[in-house]
Design an enzyme around this catalytic site. Structure first.
Site, PDB file in Angstrom:
ATOM      1  NE  ARG A  27      11.550  -4.045   5.554  1.00 48.05           N
ATOM      2  CZ  ARG A  27      10.886  -3.070   6.142  1.00 48.05           C
ATOM      3  NH1 ARG A  27      10.480  -2.037   5.410  1.00 48.05           N
ATOM      4  NH2 ARG A  27      10.623  -3.099   7.429  1.00 48.05           N
ATOM      5  CE1 TYR A  28      10.358  -7.951   5.742  1.00 41.91           C
ATOM      6  CE2 TYR A  28       8.756  -6.291   6.394  1.00 41.91           C
ATOM      7  CZ  TYR A  28       9.970  -6.919   6.580  1.00 41.91           C
ATOM      8  OH  TYR A  28      10.795  -6.525   7.594  1.00 41.91           O
ATOM      9  CB  ILE A  29       4.167  -7.775  -0.628  1.00 39.47           C
ATOM     10  CG1 ILE A  29       4.342  -6.253  -0.753  1.00 39.47           C
ATOM     11  CG2 ILE A  29       3.553  -8.122   0.714  1.00 39.47           C
ATOM     12  CD1 ILE A  29       3.063  -5.460  -0.595  1.00 39.47           C
ATOM     13  CB  ALA A  49       6.998  -3.163   4.723  1.00 36.67           C
TER      14      ALA A  49
END
Length: 713
Positions: free
Chosen positions: A149-151, A147
């Site tokens: 928001r994680y990368i 997602a």
């Protein structure tokens, strides 16, 4: 060069578009002309028709010009351009959350966040412009990215150095009017050919294959030096083998193959170490498993160990030939793929089809134009710097600042400064402006006290030298562009080596030959025919790609794919007439089967009970329709001999009749001309036949002599 006709082609009487000065190579490959969609008239009747016509044209124009196609100027689609611009605005050299980048890009791009995130992931996986941190998916396995928001991501050094130059960039209001976005990025490298771009619009599509970065720059240098453009072929990040013999400068197609190797110490195994472009390891493994189930590959086991590199291990069946298995993998699985190329781009906001060399020549022209504009801006800046430093030197060295120490008003201060500069008007070549006076008054006392005349002279000499160098470069833009590109090659040559191995041409694989013995057709004791029969009479081996013929004794036959299990014998079905059902019929049974070839010659002998005659014919199958029933002999006749080819002789034993002098005869079937399968045969004999064969059997009696029979043509 011939172009494919297009809806957007300009009529012959349209004027030629203007072009700026470019190398002759670029002029020779000018882009084809086209017209806007709005200029294409479509007849529509009624208000609803006109409404649909107008809305469709607007949608088509938007899809083509603002979404699906890259521009020839910077090689980017709108979403890619907006993402890169949004990242450059916030760039500080550190990684940023992809979710934040998506939010920034949404200020410019009027579409959802998912489309922007997918475009960021795609650009990051192509490695040139965006550097990713975290799980950006795997182009080898097909795994999706995490997602947003994680990368995290950031611009690469290549992107910062070669894509942005705000002083020569034209900006327009964004879709909501709150921000300014670039019309085009001043890209100093041919991005569309570097990245490879696919797009589908209304009525057209583009498929630009990625090329090697260094090879592109070397080819562009040759164009700038007015040399022939070298032949360029694609280069894929997935590596593999490539046959580009039909690429035709971007107007044809290529074939790509996975690399399949044997290793020492690993008996009866093959290893796949790369995948064709556009194919994932999971998809490739599925195609291998499917080929194994259909018995096209003698492979016992498949293991997929792919992570950062492709590693698929294939365990072969005992006794298998590794080279034949390799060829079968290319023939029946995703280990080989054909990819078409068609370069359609927007030139001056109009779609046109180009070749690789045309696109490079056009970029060479645009690259010089970018340098021209940058040089002109820099010359203006140097002029302003020289004027400012000259003002400061006069103001400080001639102690003009002393004249304003006793002055009380602003008007008097300005007047004193103008009086002080009056003797140096020829040096300045203009009257002092209010802005220049304001600039002089802002010079701090510390700077005046530390003023160094020698340092000032060095700075002025450096500016004049830079001005002279830029003026020279401006007069020789092609030379400067070559020097610039050579510097880029030197910096990135080791970073971007060629990954795809170019082959002189792939060996043509005969798929039918590979699978010639793939299936074994058997006839069971209970009269079933097919390849899924474990016990019974072996008829012949065949390929799953073959078409078979099956012939029954009453002359009916049909063509069909190799059956798994099919009842071979057929029961006679009488017609509606009740008298027809009373007619004596010979039992209908399977007679022959084989592999269909329209030009094969067959010999057929059949008995027709109506007159009691026996007929012979030679024929070829000709064309056919699958699973359609045909008739080889007249209704009611029975086939008594059928063989492929033309036998040397046909031996016949007649039924015993009182007073019969000739009891056996030999016939030459070559005397019958070759006809179609539907043609009637020629009369062979009116006598009843007891035995018939193509060779002398035990029932042939030599003592009774050999009489040659005559065919009644």
């Amino acid at each position: 060069m011939d172009k494919q006709p297009s809806l957007f082609d300009t009529p012959p009487d349209d004027p030629e578009p203007e072009t700026s000065g470019t190398p002759s190579e670029a002029e020779a490959v000018a882009a084809p002309k086209s017209v806007p969609l709005a200029d294409v008239a479509v007849t529509a009747r009624g208000p609803f028709g006109r409404l649909m016509n107008e809305n469709f044209l607007q949608f088509a124009s938007y899809s083509i010009c603002d979404r699906a196609l890259p521009t020839v100027e910077d090689g980017l689609k709108p979403v890619q351009r907006r993402i890169l611009h949004a990242m450059w605005e916030k760039d500080d050299g550190r990684f940023s959350k992809v979710a934040g980048v998506v939010g920034n890009a949404m200020h410019y791009h009027p579409h959802g966040d998912a489309a922007i995130k997918d475009a960021i992931v795609t650009l990051a996986n192509k490695r040139y412009l965006i550097q990713g941190q975290g799980n950006f998916g795997n182009i080898l396995t097909g795994d999706e990215a995490a997602a947003a928001r994680y990368i995290e991501c950031r611009l690469t050094k290549l992107a910062r150095d070669l894509l942005f130059s705000p002083k020569v960039t034209e900006y327009v209001p964004s879709y909501d009017g709150r921000n300014q976005e670039p019309v085009l990025l001043p890209a100093k490298v041919p991005l569309s050919l570097m990245l490879g771009i696919d797009g589908i619009a209304v009525g057209l599509s583009t498929s630009i294959l990625p090329h090697n970065f260094i090879e592109l720059l070397e080819a562009e240098i040759a164009i700038l030096q007015r040399k022939p453009c070298p032949t360029l072929v694609p280069d894929f990040i997935t590596g593999g083998l490539m046959d580009a013999s039909e690429y035709d400068d971007g107007r044809g197609s290529i074939r790509v193959r996975a690399q399949i190797e044997e290793r020492k110490g690993e008996r009866n195994k093959l290893f796949i170490t790369s995948v064709p472009y556009g194919v994932t390891t999971d998809r490739l493994a599925e195609s291998v498993e499917k080929a194994i189930k259909t018995k096209k590959l003698p492979i016992r086991h498949i293991d997929n160990f792919t992570a950062e590199k492709v590693e698929i291990e294939l365990t072969l069946s005992p006794g298998s030939d590794a080279e034949k298995v390799r060829e079968a993998l290319y023939a029946f699985t995703e280990c080989e793929r054909k990819i078409s190329s068609r370069i359609v781009v927007l030139s001056a906001n109009r779609p046109c089809e180009m070749t690789v060399s045309e696109l490079l020549a056009r970029h060479a022209e645009l690259l010089q134009d970018i340098f021209r504009r940058e040089f002109q801006v820099r010359l203006g800046e140097i002029d302003a710097l020289i004027v400012r430093k000259t003002l400061e030197a006069i103001f400080i060295e001639k102690r003009i600042y002393k004249r304003i120490e006793e002055v009380k008003t602003a008007e008097a201060v300005a007047s004193e400064i103008r009086l002080g500069f009056e003797p140096y008007r020829k040096l300045l070549q203009h009257d002092l402006t209010d802005e220049e006076i304001e600039l002089l008054l802002k010079i701090p006392i510390r700077r005046i006290s530390l003023y160094d005349i020698n340092k000032h002279l060095e700075e002025m000499n450096a500016l004049r030298a830079e001005y002279a160098q830029i003026t020279d470069d401006l007069a020789h833009l092609a030379r400067y562009a070559v020097k610039f590109l050579k510097g880029v090659i030197k910096e990135y040559a080791k970073v971007y080596p060629r990954l795809t191995v170019v082959s002189d041409g792939f060996h043509t694989i005969d798929e039918r030959e590979l699978t010639a013995t793939e299936l074994t057709i058997r006839l069971s004791d209970d009269r079933y025919i097919g390849y899924d029969i474990r016990q019974g009479q072996v008829l012949f081996p065949c390929s799953s790609r073959d078409k078979l013929y099956i012939l029954w004794s009453d002359g009916r036959y049909k063509f069909l794919p190799p059956p798994d299990k099919l009842l071979a014998d057929a029961v006679y079905e009488p017609g509606r007439d009740w008298l027809d059902a009373l007619k004596p019929r010979a039992p209908v049974a399977y007679f022959d089967a084989g592999i269909y070839n329209r030009d094969d010659v067959f010999t057929c002998v059949y008995y027709e009970p109506l007159y009691g005659f026996t007929y012979i014919k030679r024929f070829t199958w000709g064309g056919m329709i699958m699973n359609k029933e045909y008739t080889l002999v007249p209704e009611g006749a029975t086939i008594i001999l059928f063989c492929k080819g033309t036998p040397e002789a046909i031996y016949v034993k007649f039924k015993y009749m009182k007073g019969q002098r000739i009891t056996q005869q030999v016939f030459d079937p070559a005397e019958a001309r070759i006809s179609s399968a539907s043609a009637k045969g020629i009369q062979m004999t009116p006598k009843a036949i007891e035995r018939i064969d193509t060779k002398k059997a035990q029932w042939w009696v030599e003592a009774e002599g050999t009489t040659k029979g005559a065919l009644f043509q």
